[in-house]
Scaffold this active site. Structure first.
Site, PDB file in Angstrom:
ATOM      1  N   GLU A  46       0.870  -1.166   0.000  1.00 57.66           N
ATOM      2  CA  GLU A  46       0.000   0.000   0.000  1.00 57.66           C
ATOM      3  C   GLU A  46       0.914   1.225   0.000  1.00 57.66           C
ATOM      4  OE1 GLU A  46      -2.840   0.306   3.205  1.00 57.66           O
ATOM      5  OE2 GLU A  46      -3.602   2.203   2.402  1.00 57.66           O
TER       6      GLU A  46
ATOM      7  N   LYS B 283       4.091   0.903  10.054  1.00 55.23           N
ATOM      8  CA  LYS B 283       4.204   2.083   9.190  1.00 55.23           C
ATOM      9  C   LYS B 283       3.622   3.323   9.865  1.00 55.23           C
ATOM     10  CE  LYS B 283       2.810   0.085   5.165  1.00 55.23           C
ATOM     11  NZ  LYS B 283       2.399   0.021   3.751  1.00 55.23           N
TER      12      LYS B 283
ATOM     13  N   ARG C 135       5.968 -12.970   9.916  1.00 56.55           N
ATOM     14  CA  ARG C 135       6.519 -11.637   9.680  1.00 56.55           C
ATOM     15  C   ARG C 135       7.950 -11.547  10.185  1.00 56.55           C
ATOM     16  NH1 ARG C 135       2.463  -7.907   9.400  1.00 56.55           N
ATOM     17  NH2 ARG C 135       3.902  -6.188   9.768  1.00 56.55           N
TER      18      ARG C 135
END
Ligand code: ATP
Ligand code: MG
Length: 568
Positions: free
Chosen positions: A43, A280, A270
């Site tokens: 994104e 983020k 992750r």
């Protein structure tokens, strides 16, 4: 691998991790006509960090390894947070890692028309409805994993009304947050994601690609699987938090296509790194509030930050390879990443001499007007890299820490009446010091032994200590930025309270007046890596100008991790 085999999903077979094993199996079974097509779906709402690198290495790396292709798809479904600055940085960072999407650059926003049509179709089939409740009311009706949810009072409104409202939502007739489109699935499903998930919301901020064409935007779960489907993605590899989304992913693709082909979602753990944060949102906060100098601050876990700090793509790939891909969540030690960069730079960085905390050494029996050129190895690990010249003169800079007036036993550096070798040059013996009125040492005096020049016959007399040095008349003053951990606790995300209170106040130390040998100063270009002899690896910062070089300390020489690994 650090971890021992525990179950099949973490086992390396034939050098392949569990995701690769699945891919190989699908290819062998001729699934999807033997095609392999992965995608990396960032994104564009922030810069990429080292966690993304783990995903990129999987997505692009496995395509490369097994003769497939990997798409880059920007998941640009939320115009409130997205920006072209992020798009550009993401492309730059993927290229830096050594991967290329060629002509396979896509945007979820390209699929807005198809997704909208699909939503209309679901409404017409009685499988979606417009809900006018607030997000709080909707959340309150969700139920819990053990208790079913409650139906919305708008759940059974007529199809025509739904169609009319959804179209008017998209025309901008309603306020943001006043209504949403929900899929009508099952408010009692044990998978919470099936309890009438929101699939469209109203956003009035113009989109950076589609302008004000749309006032409704699809949610992640409604855009992602379908986008994979439109692109013919075969393996949609993502992180473990998407495991519970997988049934919904498959549900929508089946509703959309009613075909045998469905992209396959596979999840891995992750990357989480000690002493930093990976969210983020938090990284953006650090940037916006000026708590770091920008996304590329060398203390940041972002790829541009790591690059500026001096990390190489090879070192990041090596680290990701070492931590591996499993189904276990883990907290990865930053020391292992540091070990990887040290190993890589050891192979490639040019060795030069710099004195960080200088004190003047005067060789009293060396002629004042004399200067010799000493040829220094560029990299003793790679003789083919050759040598470079370094001037030797009567006055030299050495490290203040390399002299002690009253040394303890086993101190092998310089002290009164003791001998050391000056690296690549002569053995010297300390004859005295000059102090200022405060008692601080201003100058150190020594005599050299002309018979001991390195490399000459008969020069092999051994002394215990070897010091690095820089010639005073030709030294160039440079700036060095020394870094420590960004946070002072190992796992800031696990702590209570405000994460900003956990920032390490001493994570940056700026040193001016560091003495650098002239050859290095002449050749240093931003991004170049050097090993400062005995000190560590340093990388030239883009802030450097012709008259003022700036170096980032990438990492020191001492590797405590290597020792740990040998022990285990
Ligand atoms: P957001 O909260 O904004 O969704 P994100 O970190 O998930 O943040 P994306 O741009 O959605 O950001 O991430 C792109 C891809 O990178 C996703 O497929 C995601 O699974 C993967 N990814 C993100 N963070 C990590 C991480 N720490 N380790 C491995 N992969 C990650
Ligand atoms: Mg995400």
């Amino acid at each position: 691998m650090e971890e021992k085999t525990v179950n099949g999903e973490n086992e390396i077979v034939g050098g392949l991790n569990f995701v690769e094993q699945e891919i190989v199996k699908d290819l062998a079974e001729g699934k999807n006509g033997g095609r392999l097509n992965t995608r990396f779906p960032p994104e564009p709402n922030g810069y990429l960090h080292i966690g993304h690198a783990k995903a990129i290495i999987m997505d692009f790396g496995s395509a490369e390894k097994f003769g497939g292709t990997c798409n880059l798809r920007f998941d640009d479904t939320n115009p409130q947070k997205e920006d072209t600055e992020y798009v550009e940085s993401i492309m730059r960072d993927i290229h830096w890692l050594g991967y290329d999407w060629e002509d396979r650059l896509y945007y979820a926003s390209d699929y807005f028309p198809q997704l909208y049509d699909f939503a209309i179709r679901l409404i017409k089939e009685g499988k979606a409805y417009v809900d006018e409740q607030t997000s709080e009311q909707i959340a309150a009706q969700k139920g819990t994993p053990t208790e079913p949810g409650t139906n919305s009072p708008f759940r059974d409104r007529p199809i025509e009304e739904n169609l009319d409202l959804f179209e008017r939502m998209n025309k901008g007739e309603f306020e943001e947050g006043s209504m949403v489109l929900r899929a009508k699935i099952d408010m009692a499903n044990s998978n919470m994601h099936f309890r009438d998930p929101i699939i469209y919301r109203i956003i009035k901020t113009p989109h950076w690609r589609t302008g004000d064409q749309w006032k409704v935007y699809p949610m992640y779960d409604f855009a992602h699987g379908q986008s994979d489907f439109f692109e013919g993605v075969t393996h949609s590899i993502c992180t473990l938090e998407f495991v519970p989304h997988r049934p919904l992913y498959e549900y929508f693709v089946k509703e959309l296509a009613d075909e045998s082909y469905c992209p396959r979602q596979i999840e891995f753990n992750r990357l989480n790194l000690t002493y930093t944060v990976m969210s983020k949102r938090k990284l953006l906060q650090l940037v916006k509030e000026g708590l770091v100098s920008g996304w590329d601050d060398p203390r940041m876990p972002t790829l541009c930050g790591l690059r500026r700090r001096g990390y190489t793509p090879e070192s990041i790939k090596d680290f990701v390879n070492r931590i591996g891909y499993t189904k276990y969540e883990a907290l990865n030690h930053i020391e292992l990443l540091e070990h990887s960069v040290r190993e890589d730079l050891n192979k490639t960085a040019t060795r030069v001499s710099a004195v960080i905390n200088p004190v003047k050494l005067i060789i009293t029996n060396y002629p004042e007007d004399k200067s010799e050129t000493i040829m220094m190895d560029n990299n003793p690990e790679k003789p083919e890299d050759g040598k470079h010249p370094m001037p030797f003169t009567r006055e030299l800079w050495i490290e203040r820490e390399d002299f002690m007036e009253n040394p303890p036993k086993k101190y092998f550096r310089l002290s009164p009446d003791k001998e050391v070798r000056l690296k690549g040059a002569y053995i010297i013996k300390c004859t005295g010091v000059k102090k200022n009125s405060e008692g601080d040492i201003e100058e150190i005096y020594a005599e050299y032994d002309p018979e001991t020049k390195s490399g000459l016959p008969g020069s092999d007399r051994k002394v215990k200590g070897t010091l690095h040095w820089v010639s005073v008349p030709t030294a160039v003053d440079v700036e060095v930025r020394d870094y420590d951990r960004l946070f002072s606790v190992e796992n800031p995300s696990a702590e209570e309270g405000d994460f900003r209170d956990l920032l390490n106040p001493d994570s940056l130390v700026v040193r001016e007046g560091v003495k650098l040998e002239p050859w290095a100063a002449q050749h240093a270009k931003p991004g170049d890596h050097f090993q400062f002899t005995r000190l560590g690896y340093y990388t030239v910062d883009p802030d450097s100008t012709e008259n003022h070089l700036v170096f980032n300390k990438t990492i020191g020489l001492k590797d405590t991790w290597a020792k740990e690994m040998k022990k285990s």
